[in-house]
Design a protein around this motif. Structure first.
Motif, short mmCIF file in Angstrom:
data_model
loop_
_atom_site.label_atom_id
_atom_site.label_comp_id
_atom_site.label_asym_id
_atom_site.label_seq_id
_atom_site.Cartn_x
_atom_site.Cartn_y
_atom_site.Cartn_z
N LEU A 3 -22.18 -11.67 -7.04
CA LEU A 3 -22.03 -10.40 -6.33
C LEU A 3 -20.99 -9.55 -7.07
O LEU A 3 -19.96 -10.07 -7.51
N TYR A 4 -21.25 -8.25 -7.16
CA TYR A 4 -20.39 -7.34 -7.90
C TYR A 4 -19.84 -6.25 -6.99
O TYR A 4 -20.57 -5.68 -6.19
N ALA A 5 -18.55 -5.95 -7.15
CA ALA A 5 -17.92 -4.84 -6.44
C ALA A 5 -16.91 -4.19 -7.38
O ALA A 5 -16.28 -4.88 -8.20
N TYR A 6 -16.75 -2.88 -7.24
CA TYR A 6 -15.87 -2.12 -8.12
C TYR A 6 -15.03 -1.15 -7.31
O TYR A 6 -15.46 -0.65 -6.27
N GLY A 7 -13.84 -0.88 -7.82
CA GLY A 7 -12.94 0.07 -7.18
C GLY A 7 -11.68 0.24 -8.00
O GLY A 7 -11.52 -0.38 -9.04
N PRO A 8 -10.74 1.04 -7.51
CA PRO A 8 -9.52 1.30 -8.26
C PRO A 8 -8.48 0.19 -8.17
O PRO A 8 -7.53 0.18 -8.95
N ASP A 9 -8.63 -0.78 -7.23
CA ASP A 9 -7.64 -1.84 -7.05
C ASP A 9 -8.36 -3.13 -6.66
O ASP A 9 -8.82 -3.28 -5.53
N ALA A 10 -8.47 -4.06 -7.60
CA ALA A 10 -9.19 -5.31 -7.36
C ALA A 10 -8.59 -6.10 -6.21
O ALA A 10 -9.31 -6.74 -5.44
N ASP A 11 -7.27 -6.07 -6.07
CA ASP A 11 -6.63 -6.84 -5.00
C ASP A 11 -6.98 -6.29 -3.62
O ASP A 11 -7.27 -7.05 -2.69
N ALA A 12 -6.96 -4.97 -3.47
CA ALA A 12 -7.33 -4.35 -2.19
C ALA A 12 -8.81 -4.61 -1.88
O ALA A 12 -9.18 -4.89 -0.74
N LEU A 13 -9.65 -4.55 -2.89
CA LEU A 13 -11.07 -4.80 -2.74
C LEU A 13 -11.31 -6.24 -2.31
O LEU A 13 -12.05 -6.50 -1.36
N PHE A 14 -10.66 -7.19 -2.98
CA PHE A 14 -10.82 -8.60 -2.64
C PHE A 14 -10.32 -8.88 -1.22
O PHE A 14 -10.93 -9.66 -0.48
N LYS A 15 -9.23 -8.26 -0.83
CA LYS A 15 -8.68 -8.48 0.51
C LYS A 15 -9.71 -8.14 1.59
O LYS A 15 -9.82 -8.85 2.59
N VAL A 16 -10.46 -7.08 1.38
CA VAL A 16 -11.49 -6.68 2.35
C VAL A 16 -12.69 -7.63 2.29
O VAL A 16 -13.28 -7.97 3.31
N MET A 17 -13.06 -8.09 1.10
CA MET A 17 -14.24 -8.94 0.91
C MET A 17 -14.00 -10.42 1.20
O MET A 17 -14.94 -11.15 1.52
N GLU A 18 -12.77 -10.85 1.06
CA GLU A 18 -12.46 -12.29 1.09
C GLU A 18 -12.98 -13.04 2.32
O GLU A 18 -13.56 -14.12 2.16
#
Length: 108
Positions: A67-82
């Motif tokens: 699965l792929y996701a992109y954004g300006p901040d990988a840590d913020a993105l992962f926090k939502v997806m985790e």
């Protein structure tokens, strides 16, 4: 709930790339693919609501789902997806957090 704020990284795009080993070689079975599609939809809605990027799709093959996701901040993105990523039952599983040219791995 507070929305995580992404730092200003200029044009640098970050990524969250989640890898899940499926039970069967190839594309996995229909139930496995359906679970991945459902999780992808949940994460896409959560990421959009949080305003931290976008879930950009998936790949199946070689006994793996990615699965792929992109954004300006990988840590913020992962926090939502985790929470959703950890809820998928497939193991071995890991996530690659890409911050520009720097990558780190998180085992699920």
């Amino acid at each position: 709930m507070e929305t995580p704020m992404a730092p200003d990284n200029g044009d640098e795009e970050h990524a969250v790339i989640a890898h899940f080993r499926l039970a069967a070689d190839g594309f996995g079975d229909a139930d496995q693919r359906e679970r991945v599609y459902e999780a992808e939809g949940v994460m896409a809605a959560a990421v959009e609501e949080a305003g931290v990027g976008e879930v950009d799709g998936n790949e199946f093959g070689g006994g793996e789902a990615v699965l792929y996701a992109y954004g300006p901040d990988a840590d913020a993105l992962f926090k939502v997806m985790e929470p959703t990523l950890r809820g998928l039952p497939f193991r071995l599983a890991h996530v690659v957090l890409r911050r520009g040219d720097i990558e780190s791995r998180v085992d699920l």
